[in-house]
Scaffold this motif. Structure first.
Motif, mmCIF file in Angstrom:
data_model
loop_
_atom_site.group_PDB
_atom_site.id
_atom_site.type_symbol
_atom_site.label_atom_id
_atom_site.label_comp_id
_atom_site.label_asym_id
_atom_site.label_seq_id
_atom_site.Cartn_x
_atom_site.Cartn_y
_atom_site.Cartn_z
ATOM 1 N N HIS A 148 0.861 -1.194 0.000
ATOM 2 C CA HIS A 148 0.000 0.000 0.000
ATOM 3 C C HIS A 148 0.892 1.237 0.000
ATOM 4 C CE1 HIS A 148 -3.328 2.642 0.886
ATOM 5 N NE2 HIS A 148 -2.800 2.995 2.040
ATOM 6 N N THR A 149 1.863 1.267 0.880
ATOM 7 C CA THR A 149 2.968 2.220 0.861
ATOM 8 C C THR A 149 4.233 1.433 1.212
ATOM 9 O OG1 THR A 149 3.178 2.922 3.181
ATOM 10 C CG2 THR A 149 1.364 3.889 1.909
ATOM 11 N N PRO A 150 5.422 2.024 1.026
ATOM 12 C CA PRO A 150 6.642 1.303 1.394
ATOM 13 C C PRO A 150 6.796 1.092 2.892
ATOM 14 C CG PRO A 150 7.122 3.185 -0.046
ATOM 15 C CD PRO A 150 5.704 3.322 0.403
ATOM 16 N N ALA A 151 6.060 1.867 3.684
ATOM 17 C CA ALA A 151 6.317 1.911 5.122
ATOM 18 C C ALA A 151 5.292 1.173 5.963
ATOM 19 C CB ALA A 151 6.389 3.370 5.589
ATOM 20 N N ASP A 152 4.315 0.529 5.359
ATOM 21 C CA ASP A 152 3.255 -0.112 6.147
ATOM 22 C C ASP A 152 3.816 -1.180 7.075
ATOM 23 O OD1 ASP A 152 0.033 0.060 4.946
ATOM 24 O OD2 ASP A 152 1.652 1.163 3.966
ATOM 25 N N GLY A 164 -3.465 -2.510 9.516
ATOM 26 C CA GLY A 164 -3.394 -1.265 8.771
ATOM 27 C C GLY A 164 -4.118 -1.374 7.445
ATOM 28 N N ASP A 165 -3.505 -0.823 6.381
ATOM 29 C CA ASP A 165 -4.134 -0.820 5.060
ATOM 30 C C ASP A 165 -3.517 -1.893 4.161
ATOM 31 O OD1 ASP A 165 -5.389 1.357 6.106
ATOM 32 O OD2 ASP A 165 -5.011 2.681 4.416
ATOM 33 N N ALA A 175 -6.173 -3.541 -0.094
ATOM 34 C CA ALA A 175 -5.847 -2.121 -0.196
ATOM 35 C C ALA A 175 -5.328 -1.764 -1.589
ATOM 36 C CB ALA A 175 -4.796 -1.757 0.844
ATOM 37 N N ARG A 176 -5.486 -0.525 -1.958
ATOM 38 C CA ARG A 176 -4.928 -0.035 -3.213
ATOM 39 C C ARG A 176 -3.416 0.060 -3.089
ATOM 40 N NH1 ARG A 176 -7.718 5.656 -3.996
ATOM 41 N NH2 ARG A 176 -6.459 5.697 -5.906
ATOM 42 N N ALA A 177 -2.738 0.051 -4.230
ATOM 43 C CA ALA A 177 -1.271 0.055 -4.217
ATOM 44 C C ALA A 177 -0.708 1.042 -5.234
ATOM 45 C CB ALA A 177 -0.751 -1.348 -4.497
ATOM 46 N N ASP A 178 -1.488 2.070 -5.558
ATOM 47 C CA ASP A 178 -1.078 2.994 -6.620
ATOM 48 C C ASP A 178 -0.555 4.324 -6.114
ATOM 49 O OD1 ASP A 178 -3.690 3.584 -5.687
ATOM 50 O OD2 ASP A 178 -4.192 4.621 -7.541
ATOM 51 N N PHE A 179 -0.436 4.505 -4.814
ATOM 52 C CA PHE A 179 0.185 5.726 -4.319
ATOM 53 C C PHE A 179 1.686 5.693 -4.613
ATOM 54 C CE2 PHE A 179 -3.272 5.605 -0.853
ATOM 55 C CZ PHE A 179 -4.143 6.344 -1.635
#
Length: 290
Positions: A148-152, A164-165, A175-179
């Motif tokens: 989802h983000t690099p830091a999850d 989390g997400d 969760a989406r993964a396009d951020f």
């Protein structure tokens, strides 16, 4: 380990952002943590309040809990964090995954946020994958679950994991993964890491949006239930998941609070520093498209 089989977990749902915050306590020591607290922010007026955070703090006071930690699962893109307020009121330390550094470096130039460190020092503790710490007598394991983000990260406490997400309820998906910095392949592998836990492990979501046909919000499932998640069931391969996730993400609008949330949350929940006139501003980058 305490004499209790499970930590005490109380959920607080913020419907405007569809976010679930958690109060997690050790009944033996009355030590506690708050996970993913929400700052009530009205994007139309720019006004903010601490109503949601105060509700959690009031519940903690009533139960006689001492808040030791504010735990972020990641730098959220859909709500502003109330971590600084909780820290102010309780003295709690604010923790997040160590890869918040990567997220800071991605977004610092986007907002020309020259005050953002890039080394995560805005937070009190940067957790590594596999690191352990304690809430009272409970042992907490940190799981790095990027995608989802690099830091999850997820927090595993006894038979409970705050994911989390990464995952949503089994009838809703993933969760989406396009951020920026997100990656569908990494997300798939992180989810498999969670699904490798014992089937009875309880999983606590950060969001719920009510799947079609479901009348109530929900945020707790199990590993066994998530193995039948609508995005994962029937042995979906990594390549198939990535293709599905990327196609789906291409249709999703940006979260309403994306721009203010990222600016605040990479600063550990703090607003940007004031301008010369003493006023703090959130930046809205504008890119003209032909």
């Amino acid at each position: 380990m305490t004499s209790q089989a499970k930590p005490i977990i109380r959920a607080f749902f913020d419907e405007p952002t569809n976010t679930v915050s958690y109060l997690v306590a050790d009944p033996a020591t009355r030590k506690a943590a708050i996970i993913d607290p929400v700052l009530d922010y009205d994007h139309r007026s720019g006004k903010a309040s601490m109503k949601s955070a105060e509700a959690i703090l009031a519940a903690a006071r009533e139960a006689g809990y001492a808040i030791e930690w504010v735990l972020e699962t990641h730098a959220h893109a859909d709500h502003l964090s109330a971590a600084p307020y909780v820290k102010l009121k309780t003295g709690a330390k604010v923790g997040i995954g160590e890869h918040i550094r990567d997220v800071q470096k991605i977004f610092r130039p986007v907002f020309n946020a020259t005050d953002v460190s890039g080394d995560g020092t805005e937070f009190d503790r940067l957790f590594k994958d596999g690191e352990r710490f304690r809430i009272g007598e409970w042992d907490v394991e940190v799981m790095h679950v990027p995608g989802h983000t690099p830091a999850d990260i997820a927090y595993r406490i006894a038979d409970s994991v705050f994911v989390g997400d990464t995952l949503f309820m089994p009838d809703y998906g993933t969760a989406r993964a396009d951020f920026p910095g997100g990656d569908a392949r990494s997300l798939y592998r992180s989810i498999q890491k969670l699904l490798a836990l014992p089937p009875e492990t309880r999983l606590f979501m950060c969001h719920d949006y009510k799947a079609p046909g479901r009348s109530d919000y929900a945020w707790e499932s199990t590993v066994a239930e998530e193995r039948a998640n609508v995005h994962l069931k029937d042995g979906v391969s990594e390549d198939d998941f990535v293709a599905m996730r990327e196609a789906r993400d291409a249709t999703l609008p940006a979260p309403l609070l994306l721009l203010p949330s990222i600016q605040v949350n990479i600063r550990a929940g703090h607003l940007p520093p004031p301008d010369a006139n003493g006023v703090r501003y959130l930046r809205i980058p504008v890119k003209l498209v032909a």
